[in-house]
Design an enzyme around this catalytic site. Structure first.
Site, short mmCIF file in Angstrom:
data_model
loop_
_atom_site.label_atom_id
_atom_site.label_comp_id
_atom_site.label_asym_id
_atom_site.label_seq_id
_atom_site.Cartn_x
_atom_site.Cartn_y
_atom_site.Cartn_z
N ARG A 163 -7.67 36.99 23.92
CA ARG A 163 -8.99 36.55 23.46
C ARG A 163 -8.90 35.76 22.15
NH1 ARG A 163 -11.09 42.59 23.57
NH2 ARG A 163 -9.63 42.52 25.31
N LYS A 213 3.70 47.19 23.55
CA LYS A 213 3.46 47.85 24.83
C LYS A 213 4.59 48.81 25.14
CE LYS A 213 1.10 44.01 27.19
NZ LYS A 213 -0.21 44.65 27.41
#
Ligand code: BES
Ligand code: MN
Ligand code: ZN
Length: 496
Positions: free
Chosen positions: A349, A275
């Site tokens: 996920r 990020k």
């Protein structure tokens, strides 16, 4: 914060400042029991301060001289036509904030409503929530005392009219305290710095929840042996190994069996799909789902809900290193499906897929997962609305209703069948990101759906709502404790 309930007849009046609530166009404060003369004086003073009863307006009155213990904080609730628990939460929060800013240590709040038992309880709970939630501060790492005027109130008294409603006020207050203590536990966990709350520390805290909440922790070896390639894969880039935390609360004569699954990424750097620096600043919040599970289970125990609740928390750090997952890697999940990891920042996920597949094997009546899953849900719904998806309309509707009651709004996003095509991989069964920069929250939900089989399931994407950039209606910037109160509310209804 200490919360007490006191009948009006036993109130000394000189103990501490009074909070009164008043509606627009209704000069008398709600629940007013004083005499005509003091009411006249109060109304005259409030006119002088241009008090109009708007929600958000608070004026400080001195009806009995300058003694600060005899101040009145008069707070507006807006129109009587749209009174609901959220209005009371906010009005009390405004009043308590004004009182704290004025240097008060505590306030007595005059109970504003009349009505049936259910209504009295609902309002009492809302008053407590406004007070307790608004006065929360995260001060664990402060070494310098707060400036005068920024310290929170440390006690609140709910003054109830001297009639039969006292029992219901007490019940609502007690329930409000359980709800708030759970939400505040979640806030504390989420606000904790990420190196202080790594997976092992999170597990330690989960095992210490107390009451009848029992737990066990699966270590990295066990996770690998159970074929949980998602958890093992995301965790392997970090010096702090991954864990799967399993909790159980078994109430007596359980009416339903529920599985709660919470994303426990104690820090999300993105992994090799790193990020940007500013997006990482708040990524200690990525275990807010885990905090939700822990807080809700403690509350379920305190409320002695007749339910069997299994809590599952995959706890990992998502870090870049020589051992990290690489974009293009394929992992095999607990249910045997293979996933091509194209972006290591879509890690939530991966760990949830394993955990959901594991949780549904116990055949729960409902499975609900909580996850700070996508930035896309913030684009879609903003910072105060949780995105909810699921395969069971009744479950989703029950959760939406609970969110309404608790003042933690949610909005359903569709799990568009046609979009599932977009999650197919060339080399594995699935890929972990959607095809383009669109419908990101929905693709997250569609991916998880592949791992719940036929179980009744709902997914709450709390990326926007669990952590706030700015102060809100009754939360300071940082962890909000959402959606803890909603889930407790849902479970109470489920158990009823
Ligand atoms: N933890 C983040 C989501 C997030 C974003 C939480 C902002 C709180 C605030 C999640 O793991 C993530 O990085 N999601 C990616 C998914 C994408 C790579 C498909 C995102 O939203 O960009
Ligand atoms: Mn991520
Ligand atoms: Zn994440």
């Amino acid at each position: 914060m200490q919360v007490r309930v006191l009948p009006l007849s036993r109130w000394k009046g000189s103990e501490q400042s009074l909070v009164l609530l008043a509606a627009e166009g209704q000069p008398a404060p709600m629940g007013w029991k004083g005499g005509e003369a003091s009411l006249k004086r109060l109304v005259a003073l409030s006119r002088h301060e241009s008090f109009a009863g708007r929600l958000g307006q608070v004026v400080i009155l001195h009806p009995e001289g300058e003694d600060p213990a005899r101040r009145v904080f008069l707070a507006g609730v807006g129109s009587l036509q749209i009174l609901n628990p959220e209005v009371f939460r906010r009005a009390v929060a405004f009043a308590c904030r004004a009182a704290a800013r004025a240097g008060a240590r505590g306030v007595s709040i005059l109970f504003p409503e009349r009505g049936d038992a259910a209504k009295i309880r609902r309002v009492a709970q809302a008053l407590v929530e406004g007070a307790m939630l608004s006065q929360y501060r995260y001060a664990a790492y402060k070494t310098v005392a707060a400036d005068p005027g920024s310290a929170p109130l440390d006690n609140v008294v709910i003054l109830h009219p001297d009639d039969a409603s006292g029992k219901d006020v007490g019940a609502g207050v007690a329930q409000g305290e359980v709800f708030c203590n759970a939400a505040l536990l979640a806030r504390d966990l989420v606000n904790e710095p990420p190196s202080a709350l790594h997976p092992a520390k999170l597990a330690e805290k989960a095992l210490k929840l107390g009451g009848r909440v029992r737990g066990k922790v699966h270590d990295q070896k066990t996770i690998e042996r159970m074929g949980m390639g998602g958890i093992a894969g995301v965790g392997r880039g970090s010096a702090n190994p991954p864990l799967l935390i399993q909790l159980r609360y078994q109430g007596s004569k359980p009416k339903a069996r529920v599985a709660l699954v919470g994303k426990g990424v104690t820090f999300d750097s993105g992994g090799l799909s790193l990020k940007p620096a500013d997006s990482m600043e708040t990524m200690k919040c990525d275990m807010a789902g885990a905090a939700t599970v822990m807080a809700v289970m403690r509350a379920a125990d305190q409320l002695k809900l007749p339910l069997l609740i299994d809590g599952y928390i995959p706890a990992v750090e998502n870090m870049p290193s020589g051992t990290s997952l690489k974009p293009g890697d394929v992992v095999k999940m607990h249910n045997g499906r293979t996933v091509e990891v194209l972006n290591t920042d879509a890690e939530g996920r991966l760990i949830l897929a394993d955990t959901l597949a594991y949780a549904v094997k116990e055949k729960p009546d409902h499975v609900i997962d909580f996850a700070t899953l996508t930035g896309a849900v913030i684009v879609a719904l903003g910072p105060t609305v949780t995105g909810i998806m699921g395969n069971d309309k009744d479950l989703v509707n029950a959760l939406l209703a609970a969110g309404e009651t608790s003042g933690e709004p949610m909005w359903e996003l569709p799990l568009v069948k046609d979009y599932a095509e977009g999650m197919k991989s060339r080399v594995a069964d699935l890929r972990n990101i959607g095809p383009r920069r669109e419908a990101g929250a929905i693709y997250g939900g569609l991916f998880l759906k592949e791992f719940v089989g036929t179980a009744s399931w709902a997914h709450l994407d709390i990326a926007g709502t669990a952590f706030a950039d700015k102060d809100g209606a009754y939360w300071p910037a940082g962890a909000t404790g959402s959606p803890v109160r909603t889930i407790i509310q849902y479970l109470i209804k489920l158990a009823a």
